[in-house]
Design a protein around this motif. Structure first.
Motif, PDB file in Angstrom:
ATOM      1  N   VAL B  90       0.867  -1.174   0.000  1.00  0.00           N
ATOM      2  CA  VAL B  90       0.000   0.000   0.000  1.00  0.00           C
ATOM      3  C   VAL B  90       0.904   1.224   0.000  1.00  0.00           C
ATOM      4  CG1 VAL B  90      -1.853   1.215   1.167  1.00  0.00           C
ATOM      5  CG2 VAL B  90      -1.728  -1.279   1.305  1.00  0.00           C
ATOM      6  N   GLY B  91       1.056   1.839  -1.145  1.00  0.00           N
ATOM      7  CA  GLY B  91       1.956   2.982  -1.244  1.00  0.00           C
ATOM      8  C   GLY B  91       3.369   2.567  -0.894  1.00  0.00           C
ATOM      9  N   GLU B  92       3.942   3.208   0.112  1.00  0.00           N
ATOM     10  CA  GLU B  92       5.315   2.898   0.518  1.00  0.00           C
ATOM     11  C   GLU B  92       5.356   2.009   1.749  1.00  0.00           C
ATOM     12  OE1 GLU B  92       8.096   3.790  -1.271  1.00  0.00           O
ATOM     13  OE2 GLU B  92       6.494   4.260  -2.678  1.00  0.00           O
ATOM     14  N   ASP B  93       4.257   1.283   2.008  1.00  0.00           N
ATOM     15  CA  ASP B  93       4.210   0.359   3.144  1.00  0.00           C
ATOM     16  C   ASP B  93       3.854  -1.038   2.660  1.00  0.00           C
ATOM     17  OD1 ASP B  93       2.585   2.891   5.112  1.00  0.00           O
ATOM     18  OD2 ASP B  93       4.697   2.326   5.097  1.00  0.00           O
ATOM     19  N   LEU B  94       4.222  -2.020   3.485  1.00  0.00           N
ATOM     20  CA  LEU B  94       3.766  -3.393   3.269  1.00  0.00           C
ATOM     21  C   LEU B  94       2.848  -3.768   4.423  1.00  0.00           C
ATOM     22  CD1 LEU B  94       6.925  -5.388   2.104  1.00  0.00           C
ATOM     23  CD2 LEU B  94       5.055  -4.486   0.720  1.00  0.00           C
ATOM     24  N   ASP B  95       1.633  -4.215   4.095  1.00  0.00           N
ATOM     25  CA  ASP B  95       0.689  -4.687   5.107  1.00  0.00           C
ATOM     26  C   ASP B  95       0.790  -6.202   5.201  1.00  0.00           C
ATOM     27  OD1 ASP B  95      -2.111  -2.374   4.588  1.00  0.00           O
ATOM     28  OD2 ASP B  95      -0.151  -2.162   5.542  1.00  0.00           O
ATOM     29  N   PHE B  96       1.099  -6.683   6.414  1.00  0.00           N
ATOM     30  CA  PHE B  96       1.200  -8.119   6.658  1.00  0.00           C
ATOM     31  C   PHE B  96      -0.022  -8.567   7.441  1.00  0.00           C
ATOM     32  CE2 PHE B  96       5.551  -9.277   5.496  1.00  0.00           C
ATOM     33  CZ  PHE B  96       6.097  -8.025   5.306  1.00  0.00           C
ATOM     34  N   SER B  97      -0.605  -9.695   7.055  1.00  0.00           N
ATOM     35  CA  SER B  97      -1.752 -10.219   7.777  1.00  0.00           C
ATOM     36  C   SER B  97      -1.483 -11.661   8.182  1.00  0.00           C
ATOM     37  CB  SER B  97      -3.013 -10.164   6.908  1.00  0.00           C
ATOM     38  OG  SER B  97      -4.051 -10.907   7.520  1.00  0.00           O
ATOM     39  N   VAL B  98      -1.819 -11.959   9.444  1.00  0.00           N
ATOM     40  CA  VAL B  98      -1.778 -13.347   9.909  1.00  0.00           C
ATOM     41  C   VAL B  98      -3.197 -13.838  10.152  1.00  0.00           C
ATOM     42  CG1 VAL B  98       0.519 -13.127  10.916  1.00  0.00           C
ATOM     43  CG2 VAL B  98      -1.500 -12.643  12.310  1.00  0.00           C
ATOM     44  N   GLY B  99      -4.162 -13.183   9.535  1.00  0.00           N
ATOM     45  CA  GLY B  99      -5.556 -13.563   9.710  1.00  0.00           C
ATOM     46  C   GLY B  99      -6.191 -12.779  10.831  1.00  0.00           C
ATOM     47  N   VAL B 100      -5.845 -13.134  12.071  1.00  0.00           N
ATOM     48  CA  VAL B 100      -6.467 -12.467  13.209  1.00  0.00           C
ATOM     49  C   VAL B 100      -5.810 -11.127  13.508  1.00  0.00           C
ATOM     50  CG1 VAL B 100      -7.228 -14.591  14.298  1.00  0.00           C
ATOM     51  CG2 VAL B 100      -4.950 -13.704  14.785  1.00  0.00           C
ATOM     52  N   ALA B 101      -4.632 -10.895  12.969  1.00  0.00           N
ATOM     53  CA  ALA B 101      -3.902  -9.666  13.257  1.00  0.00           C
ATOM     54  C   ALA B 101      -3.192  -9.203  12.004  1.00  0.00           C
ATOM     55  CB  ALA B 101      -2.898  -9.877  14.388  1.00  0.00           C
ATOM     56  N   SER B 102      -2.896  -7.907  11.966  1.00  0.00           N
ATOM     57  CA  SER B 102      -2.184  -7.359  10.818  1.00  0.00           C
ATOM     58  C   SER B 102      -1.249  -6.266  11.303  1.00  0.00           C
ATOM     59  CB  SER B 102      -3.170  -6.791   9.796  1.00  0.00           C
ATOM     60  OG  SER B 102      -3.902  -5.739  10.376  1.00  0.00           O
ATOM     61  N   ALA B 103      -0.246  -5.973  10.489  1.00  0.00           N
ATOM     62  CA  ALA B 103       0.706  -4.922  10.826  1.00  0.00           C
ATOM     63  C   ALA B 103       1.241  -4.326   9.542  1.00  0.00           C
ATOM     64  CB  ALA B 103       1.853  -5.471  11.673  1.00  0.00           C
ATOM     65  N   SER B 104       1.689  -3.076   9.628  1.00  0.00           N
ATOM     66  CA  SER B 104       2.188  -2.367   8.464  1.00  0.00           C
ATOM     67  C   SER B 104       3.615  -1.932   8.734  1.00  0.00           C
ATOM     68  CB  SER B 104       1.299  -1.150   8.186  1.00  0.00           C
ATOM     69  OG  SER B 104       1.709  -0.520   7.010  1.00  0.00           O
ATOM     70  N   PHE B 105       4.501  -2.165   7.766  1.00  0.00           N
ATOM     71  CA  PHE B 105       5.901  -1.781   7.912  1.00  0.00           C
ATOM     72  C   PHE B 105       6.332  -1.024   6.664  1.00  0.00           C
ATOM     73  CE2 PHE B 105       6.606  -4.121  11.711  1.00  0.00           C
ATOM     74  CZ  PHE B 105       5.820  -5.258  11.609  1.00  0.00           C
ATOM     75  N   PRO B 106       7.224  -0.044   6.817  1.00  0.00           N
ATOM     76  CA  PRO B 106       7.677   0.701   5.638  1.00  0.00           C
ATOM     77  C   PRO B 106       8.535  -0.159   4.721  1.00  0.00           C
ATOM     78  CG  PRO B 106       8.887   1.375   7.592  1.00  0.00           C
ATOM     79  CD  PRO B 106       7.808   0.465   8.061  1.00  0.00           C
ATOM     80  N   LEU B 107       8.461   0.161   3.429  1.00  0.00           N
ATOM     81  CA  LEU B 107       9.246  -0.575   2.440  1.00  0.00           C
ATOM     82  C   LEU B 107      10.725  -0.587   2.781  1.00  0.00           C
ATOM     83  CD1 LEU B 107       7.874   0.361  -1.098  1.00  0.00           C
ATOM     84  CD2 LEU B 107       7.692  -1.814   0.086  1.00  0.00           C
ATOM     85  N   ASP B 108      11.197   0.505   3.415  1.00  0.00           N
ATOM     86  CA  ASP B 108      12.620   0.609   3.726  1.00  0.00           C
ATOM     87  C   ASP B 108      13.136  -0.605   4.482  1.00  0.00           C
ATOM     88  OD1 ASP B 108      13.121   4.172   4.155  1.00  0.00           O
ATOM     89  OD2 ASP B 108      11.739   3.051   2.886  1.00  0.00           O
ATOM     90  N   ASN B 109      12.247  -1.239   5.263  1.00  0.00           N
ATOM     91  CA  ASN B 109      12.683  -2.404   6.030  1.00  0.00           C
ATOM     92  C   ASN B 109      13.080  -3.567   5.147  1.00  0.00           C
ATOM     93  OD1 ASN B 109      11.824  -0.841   8.122  1.00  0.00           O
ATOM     94  ND2 ASN B 109      10.446  -2.354   9.013  1.00  0.00           N
ATOM     95  N   PHE B 110      12.721  -3.526   3.850  1.00  0.00           N
ATOM     96  CA  PHE B 110      12.827  -4.727   3.028  1.00  0.00           C
ATOM     97  C   PHE B 110      13.683  -4.529   1.790  1.00  0.00           C
ATOM     98  CE2 PHE B 110       9.756  -7.039   5.438  1.00  0.00           C
ATOM     99  CZ  PHE B 110       8.918  -6.070   5.941  1.00  0.00           C
ATOM    100  N   PHE B 111      14.541  -3.521   1.782  1.00  0.00           N
ATOM    101  CA  PHE B 111      15.349  -3.309   0.590  1.00  0.00           C
ATOM    102  C   PHE B 111      16.554  -4.242   0.542  1.00  0.00           C
ATOM    103  CE2 PHE B 111      12.571  -0.495  -0.924  1.00  0.00           C
ATOM    104  CZ  PHE B 111      12.633   0.834  -0.540  1.00  0.00           C
ATOM    105  N   VAL B 112      16.931  -4.789   1.694  1.00  0.00           N
ATOM    106  CA  VAL B 112      18.067  -5.701   1.743  1.00  0.00           C
ATOM    107  C   VAL B 112      17.566  -7.065   2.185  1.00  0.00           C
ATOM    108  CG1 VAL B 112      20.277  -6.187   2.823  1.00  0.00           C
ATOM    109  CG2 VAL B 112      19.636  -3.830   2.292  1.00  0.00           C
ATOM    110  N   SER B 113      17.960  -8.119   1.474  1.00  0.00           N
ATOM    111  CA  SER B 113      17.539  -9.463   1.874  1.00  0.00           C
ATOM    112  C   SER B 113      18.275  -9.879   3.132  1.00  0.00           C
ATOM    113  CB  SER B 113      17.841 -10.468   0.759  1.00  0.00           C
ATOM    114  OG  SER B 113      16.935 -10.315  -0.298  1.00  0.00           O
ATOM    115  N   PRO B 114      17.539 -10.286   4.171  1.00  0.00           N
ATOM    116  CA  PRO B 114      18.204 -10.748   5.396  1.00  0.00           C
ATOM    117  C   PRO B 114      18.935 -12.059   5.153  1.00  0.00           C
ATOM    118  CG  PRO B 114      15.869 -10.275   5.748  1.00  0.00           C
ATOM    119  CD  PRO B 114      16.082 -10.326   4.275  1.00  0.00           C
ATOM    120  N   GLN B 115      19.886 -12.334   6.037  1.00  0.00           N
ATOM    121  CA  GLN B 115      20.663 -13.551   5.924  1.00  0.00           C
ATOM    122  C   GLN B 115      20.222 -14.507   7.025  1.00  0.00           C
ATOM    123  OE1 GLN B 115      24.688 -12.759   4.830  1.00  0.00           O
ATOM    124  NE2 GLN B 115      25.457 -14.540   5.945  1.00  0.00           N
TER     125      GLN B 115
END
Lengths: 167, 142
Positions: B90-115
């Protein structure tokens, strides 16, 4: 560039609630599975939480016991702070379920914390307040702030396509 | 052929939504059904943030800005691990849903692949951070 910004602003302004689609029933089933998973995990969480605050200090000297308890308390505080800060990002839309989750956590955590506090007080007397960071009500307040609903809604593909057509 | 990361970027997802080490993937373009494989299960904690776990095989459906019916990705909430079911951009955020709960994080968190194992807090983090500017996903202008 202006078109891109327009679309992004439109997306934010027109965020819509979830719309029941073909996969609604599948999602509902998975939602229920996750709900059960949360509630059934309370027992596991019980052991983890209580472990933070359990001490075997029957034969320890006074100063050794106090130091052990202080270390445990410090570790608990850090973990509690980190956990609450992480979970502030998450929201549960079903208010009844949210209350159930928070209540379950309270029922496990508050008695263990209360028992720990009493033992700590036995060793330190009135000085215990110099070491305690959270009172019982503060713990409870922080838990009650978890999983509150924020304005997070998804834009369905159909809506996004219509936005592109408008642009 | 494009990598799994490039495939996701073509649907406007940042590469960092998958950890390093994807060995292969399959995508049915007509339905959007996809499968991505890792060497093995992969877990890590993002510093100051949340714990994530990826199974050896990740499946779901991908379309423009939407990942649905995901299997194989879990996030820890309080003391529970929950499966992530949907991710929506959604725009510059990613909305994560686990069904009963959801959270939104900025795209910046995901520009680098974690190891796997160490997330973003690895020895070579600084070197890779210099590449951030070149890895930003680009939105198509209309």
């Amino acid at each position: 560039m202006n078109n891109r910004r327009f679309i992004e602003q439109e997306e934010k302004l027109n965020r819509l609630g979830p719309i029941f689609g073909n996969d609604w029933h599948k999602k509902k089933k998975k939602t229920q599975q996750n709900s059960n998973k949360i509630l059934n995990s309370i027992r596991e969480a019980h052991e983890k939480i209580v472990d933070f605050l359990m001490l075997d200090i029957n034969d320890s000297e006074l100063n050794v016991a106090a130091e052990l308890m202080n270390d445990r308390l410090h570790w608990f505080n850090e973990h509690f702070d980190e956990t609450c800060n992480i979970q502030l990002a998450w929201s549960v839309c079903d208010e009844e379920l949210r209350e159930q989750i928070v209540k379950s956590i309270e029922n496990v955590l508050l008695p263990a914390y209360g028992n720990f506090f009493e033992k700590f007080q036995e060793f330190l007397g009135k000085h215990v307040y110099e070491y305690i960071k959270y009172g019982m009500f503060e713990i409870q307040d922080r838990l009650n702030n978890l999983f509150l609903v924020r304005k997070q809604m998804s834009l369905m593909p159909e809506e996004k396509e219509s936005l592109h057509k408008l642009a | 052929t494009p990598t799994a990361y490039e495939m996701l970027e073509s649907f406007h997802f940042p590469a960092g939504i998958l950890p390093k080490g994807v060995t292969g993937y399959e995508l049915d373009p007509s339905s959007g059904k996809f499968s991505a494989d890792l060497n093995g299960s992969c877990s890590f904690s993002l510093e100051g943030s949340y714990q994530l776990s990826y199974q050896k095989t990740i499946t779901g459906y991908v379309s423009e800005g939407r990942l649905t019916e995901l299997r194989g990705i879990s996030v820890k909430i309080l003391f529970f691990w929950l499966n992530i079911l949907d991710v929506v951009r959604v725009g510059e955020d990613l909305d994560f849903s686990v069904g009963v709960a959801s959270a939104s994080f900025p795209l910046d968190n995901f520009f680098v692949s974690p190891q796997c194992g160490c997330g973003l807090d690895c020895d070579d983090f600084r070197i890779r951070k210099l590449d951030l500017g070149n890895r930003k996903p680009s939105l198509s202008s209309v």
